[in-house]
Write a protein that holds these residues in place. Structure first.
Motif, PDB file in Angstrom:
ATOM      1  N   LYS A 631      14.341  61.384  62.267  1.00 49.58           N
ATOM      2  CA  LYS A 631      14.918  62.349  63.288  1.00 49.58           C
ATOM      3  C   LYS A 631      16.114  61.634  63.978  1.00 49.58           C
ATOM      4  O   LYS A 631      16.838  62.457  64.788  1.00 49.58           O
ATOM      5  CB  LYS A 631      14.006  63.043  64.142  1.00 49.58           C
ATOM      6  CG  LYS A 631      12.825  64.011  63.312  1.00 49.58           C
ATOM      7  CD  LYS A 631      12.107  64.618  64.246  1.00 49.58           C
ATOM      8  CE  LYS A 631      10.993  65.363  63.561  1.00 49.58           C
ATOM      9  NZ  LYS A 631       9.900  65.952  64.564  1.00 49.58           N
ATOM     10  N   ILE A 632      15.795  60.421  64.194  1.00 49.78           N
ATOM     11  CA  ILE A 632      16.564  59.544  65.406  1.00 49.78           C
ATOM     12  C   ILE A 632      18.252  59.852  65.022  1.00 49.78           C
ATOM     13  O   ILE A 632      19.020  60.384  65.617  1.00 49.78           O
ATOM     14  CB  ILE A 632      16.047  58.379  65.661  1.00 49.78           C
ATOM     15  CG1 ILE A 632      14.733  58.410  66.310  1.00 49.78           C
ATOM     16  CG2 ILE A 632      17.101  57.852  66.699  1.00 49.78           C
ATOM     17  CD1 ILE A 632      14.113  57.228  66.517  1.00 49.78           C
ATOM     18  N   SER A 633      18.386  59.191  63.923  1.00 47.78           N
ATOM     19  CA  SER A 633      19.849  59.262  63.421  1.00 47.78           C
ATOM     20  C   SER A 633      20.442  60.487  63.288  1.00 47.78           C
ATOM     21  O   SER A 633      21.788  60.923  63.779  1.00 47.78           O
ATOM     22  CB  SER A 633      19.794  58.656  61.936  1.00 47.78           C
ATOM     23  OG  SER A 633      19.233  57.451  61.892  1.00 47.78           O
ATOM     24  N   ASP A 634      19.700  61.516  62.821  1.00 48.21           N
ATOM     25  CA  ASP A 634      20.486  62.867  62.867  1.00 48.21           C
ATOM     26  C   ASP A 634      20.616  63.343  64.465  1.00 48.21           C
ATOM     27  O   ASP A 634      21.727  64.034  64.558  1.00 48.21           O
ATOM     28  CB  ASP A 634      19.466  63.874  62.341  1.00 48.21           C
ATOM     29  CG  ASP A 634      19.934  65.234  62.101  1.00 48.21           C
ATOM     30  OD1 ASP A 634      21.268  65.374  61.580  1.00 48.21           O
ATOM     31  OD2 ASP A 634      19.438  66.263  62.476  1.00 48.21           O
ATOM     32  N   LYS A 635      19.706  63.260  65.335  1.00 47.20           N
ATOM     33  CA  LYS A 635      19.839  63.618  66.723  1.00 47.20           C
ATOM     34  C   LYS A 635      20.977  63.004  67.390  1.00 47.20           C
ATOM     35  O   LYS A 635      21.690  63.503  68.415  1.00 47.20           O
ATOM     36  CB  LYS A 635      18.499  63.668  67.472  1.00 47.20           C
ATOM     37  CG  LYS A 635      17.265  64.359  67.035  1.00 47.20           C
ATOM     38  CD  LYS A 635      17.404  65.810  67.341  1.00 47.20           C
ATOM     39  CE  LYS A 635      16.482  66.798  66.840  1.00 47.20           C
ATOM     40  NZ  LYS A 635      16.652  68.284  67.287  1.00 47.20           N
TER      41      LYS A 635
END
Length: 799
Positions: A631-635
């Motif tokens: 999720k981190i990269s997308d957020k």
């Protein structure tokens, strides 16, 4: 300053390159008693306000429309032979001893409770008929001051409840209507209803209502209801008084019922005594007739018996016979004694040897001639003996004296013979008289037995006759002065204020229920909830220390920026401070984040923790190792074409793998890369160990975001590279049952220096027990109370 106690594990490398952890204790501060429940209640104060207002309003409505109940009290004194309590006027009855039926307070209590007594009151006052008027909300019973009166001439014993509407129809008539009957009649007429015959009369008061409700109940039902309302009790065992109380909605009616109950009770006791007196007098009169006839017959038998046996007084005559027999025996004995004396004297005088001796005198022989001869003889005998002292026997004087003595002796013998015959004749006569008396005495017992038998019958009949006459007179006197067994000390009187409902108690109860309902609802909601709602759900029976709490925030992944001064940012700063105690060793820098399931905020906490550490001047790398659901990269809006998955298979170098995160210049990111089919196997490759070795040399902190340990084993595989573990628990999301997993991991030491971080704490929900100082001071946002200080009052143990 309060103390905080942390338990850390000293880390040492073993031969396999793994970390060994030995516990050490570091004292940092103190503890505070949690007050979660009170905090929870305070945070929901509006619920308590609403329910308190509703409860007090409901209590007011209840008091407004509930008919008050009054207590009517009375007291009586009962004559009790054991406890005293004599009633004036009973001394006469006690002296007469006519009706000495014993009474006791306990017996009178049962009589006062009896159904028979209450039924007399119900029928006398016709309590089975009640009159109501209809109001806007309820019906109100009316008693007294009514414009009409209802009098039942005849009422059926077995009937069901019935209700009639009574309406005046002009000045001379009225209308009575019910479910099955409707009649119009004139005043004072007898009306036939299905329940019986009833008469309605005017009282002279004006009609204040257009219609009245007349309710009729069965006599048995009414009696049972009033028996329940009456309370009869003895104040204590030392007195002979009885307290009576009656619960009544109308005080005047209650007083009338209780007073009539007392009057009925007193009349019943007097009537019982009068009934006994009448029965006694009638019995005595019948017995007097029979006893008079029997006594007259016995007296006639006594008269005939006395005439036939010439008896005036058998007892006196028998006494005289016995006295005469005694006198006769005494005289006979005297005569026999005298005869023996005479015979003895005669033998003494006839004996020649005694011719020269004096004759002994005897008091028993009172004959003068004999006494004179004895005296003369004894004188001559003494004279002779005196002469012989100086003379001889041939002396003429002596010879003359001897001749005189011989003559006198013959005279004595003759005289004694005469006396002897007289005594013998007297003895024979006395013996004949004694025989006659003995014969009469022998006849006395038989006559006396017959007489005593007749006299006994006379005495019995006469005693019975006199007793009946006496008792008849006493019964007549006692009947005219009969008193009740009790007297009224206090007549029935109602209290000035109703005893039910109690206004202050009802209002207090409404207030208490207004507080209790929301309190119970809040408590039960959390008690029955399956998800973690407060810190105690975590700390109870769970040895894993709580390292910190993160409050609720918006959906933004990153909130700890350089100028961030909100509460959540400060909570991450507190988490950063607490980590200094967990990672106290200079070589400890790898932190792994995991949880029980997805959606508990691992990526959020890992990203903001990396940012807050970078803000402190440390070089931090954030590793997005949740290869299954990154999720981190997308957020952060970063490309994720290359990452750990491509590095693990040799398609990307370390330098190309580490990318700026865009969060802070000191924070870098290693993204997950494309989702591989075998994430766990990638973590076991040698290139993974090489990566961590290189990162340890380049960065101060390494933050690893992994997959939930409750679903896959990625976190356990990566734990060999970590120095500390942050186990995420999210309020309202994590299940309580899932807390067993971190407990087992902690006890089995499968994760290094394991600590819990509570995420998404809702301060409005009363979570935890609050910060002591508050995060609002000096910040742009308003003051906001955080409810779980990061490390207050918990021992944090590194495993």
């Amino acid at each position: 300053m309060p103390e905080y106690i942390f338990t850390k594990n000293a880390t040492h490398l073993n031969g396999n390159g793994m970390h060994d952890h030995k516990p050490e204790t570091v004292t940092v501060g103190g503890t505070t008693t949690p007050n979660y429940i009170l905090d929870r209640f305070i945070s929901n104060w509006y619920l308590f306000l609403i329910f308190v207002i509703a409860g007090v309003f409901t209590a007011w409505l209840y008091l407004r429309y509930t008919t008050p109940v009054y207590k009517v009290n009375a007291k009586i004194l009962v004559k009790d032979d054991q406890k005293g309590g004599d009633i004036p006027g009973q001394e006469i009855l006690q002296q007469l001893e006519v009706f000495s039926n014993k009474s006791s307070v306990d017996n009178e209590v049962e009589i006062l409770k009896s159904r028979t007594l209450m039924e007399k009151v119900v029928r006398n006052l016709q309590l089975y008929t009640t009159i109501f008027v209809e109001g806007r909300i309820k019906e109100t019973e009316q008693f007294g001051n009514l414009p009409f009166a209802v009098q039942w001439i005849y009422l059926k014993d077995s009937l069901n409840r019935a209700t009639y509407t009574f309406e005046p129809a002009g000045t001379e008539q009225f209308r009575v209507s019910g479910a099955k009957v409707s009649k119009t009649a004139a005043w004072n007429d007898t009306v036939s209803l299905p329940e019986g015959l009833v008469k309605f009369t005017k009282t002279g008061l004006p009609f204040s209502k257009p219609a009245y409700l007349i309710k009729i109940a069965a006599v048995d039902e009414t009696v049972a209801n009033y028996q329940k309302l009456v309370d009869v009790r003895i104040p204590n065992k030392q007195v002979s008084t009885i307290d009576l109380s009656l619960s009544a909605k109308i005080p005047e009616k209650g007083e009338q019922v209780l007073n009539d109950l007392l009057d009925t009770y007193l009349r019943a006791s007097v009537e019982d005594r009068n009934r006994i007196a009448d029965s006694t007098i009638a019995f005595i009169d019948n017995r007097l007739v029979i006893v008079t006839q029997e006594l007259s017959g016995v007296e006639k038998n006594i008269q005939q018996f006395k005439q036939q046996n010439e008896l005036a007084d058998l007892e006196s005559q028998s006494k005289l016979l016995i006295e005469g027999t005694g006198d006769s025996k005494k005289r006979l004995m005297e005569q026999q004694v005298q005869l023996n004396v005479v015979q003895s004297l005669e033998e003494y005088i006839r004996d020649a040897e005694n011719s020269k001796r004096v004759v002994p005198s005897s008091l028993l022989v009172q004959d003068p001639t004999f006494v004179g001869l004895v005296q003369k003889y004894n004188t001559l005998q003494l004279e002779r003996e005196r002469l012989l002292l100086s003379s001889t026997l041939s002396n003429p004087v002596v010879v003359n004296l001897d001749q005189q003595l011989a003559g006198i002796r013959n005279d004595l013998v003759s005289n004694l013979a005469s006396l002897k015959r007289g005594v013998q004749i007297g003895i024979s006569e006395l013996q004949r008289n004694a025989s006659s008396l003995n014969q009469k005495i022998r006849e006395v017992p038989g006559k006396e037995r017959v007489f005593l038998d007749i006299s006994r019958q006379q005495a019995i009949k006469q005693e019975l006759y006199l007793f009946l006459l006496k008792k008849r007179e006493e019964s007549a006197i006692s009947k005219s002065s009969n008193l009740a067994i009790a007297r009224i000390i206090d007549a029935g009187k109602s209290d000035a204020k109703p005893f039910s409902p109690k206004r202050s108690l009802i209002l207090l109860l409404g207030l208490i229920l207004g507080i209790a309902f929301p309190a119970s609802w809040l408590y039960l909601r959390e008690l029955l909830s399956k998800r973690v709602l407060n810190k105690f759900d975590i700390t109870n029976n769970n040895p894993v220390p709580v390292l910190g709490e993160i409050g609720h925030s918006a959906d933004n992944l990153l909130i700890t920026q350089t100028d961030a001064r909100n509460v959540v940012a400060e909570q991450f700063r507190a988490l950063r401070t607490n980590l200094q105690f967990v990672l106290s060793d200079s070589g400890s820098k790898v932190i792994i984040t995991t949880s029980s399931m997805s959606g508990e905020g691992k990526s959020f906490v890992a990203t903001n923790l990396a940012a807050i550490l970078a803000l402190s001047g440390k070089k931090v790398v954030l590793m997005e190792l949740d290869l299954r659901k990154p999720k981190i990269s997308d957020k952060l809006g970063l490309a994720n074409h290359e990452g750990f998955s491509t590095y693990a298979i040799g398609k990307t170098s370390i330098d190309a793998l580490i990318k700026p995160s865009g969060i802070h210049e000191n924070c870098w990111l290693i993204s997950s890369g494309p989702i591989p089919p075998n994430p766990t196997e990638l973590f076991l490759l040698e290139r993974t160990a090489t990566l961590f070795h290189e990162l340890n040399s380049r960065f101060d902190y390494i933050i690893i975001d992994t997959a939930p340990i409750g679903l896959v084993t990625d976190a356990q595989v990566l734990a060999r590279f970590a120095d500390a573990t942050l186990y995420l628990v999210r309020q309202g999301v994590t299940f309580k049952q899932q807390l067993q997993l971190p407990k087992e991991l902690y006890l089995q030491r499968k994760l290094p220096k394991m600590n819990i971080v509570i995420n998404d704490v809702n301060t409005k929900g009363g979570y935890g027990y609050g910060y002591g100082y508050g995060y609002g001071y000096g910040y742009n946002e308003p003051k906001r109370k955080s409810v779980l200080p990061g490390l207050k009052k918990r021992a944090l143990t590194r495993q």
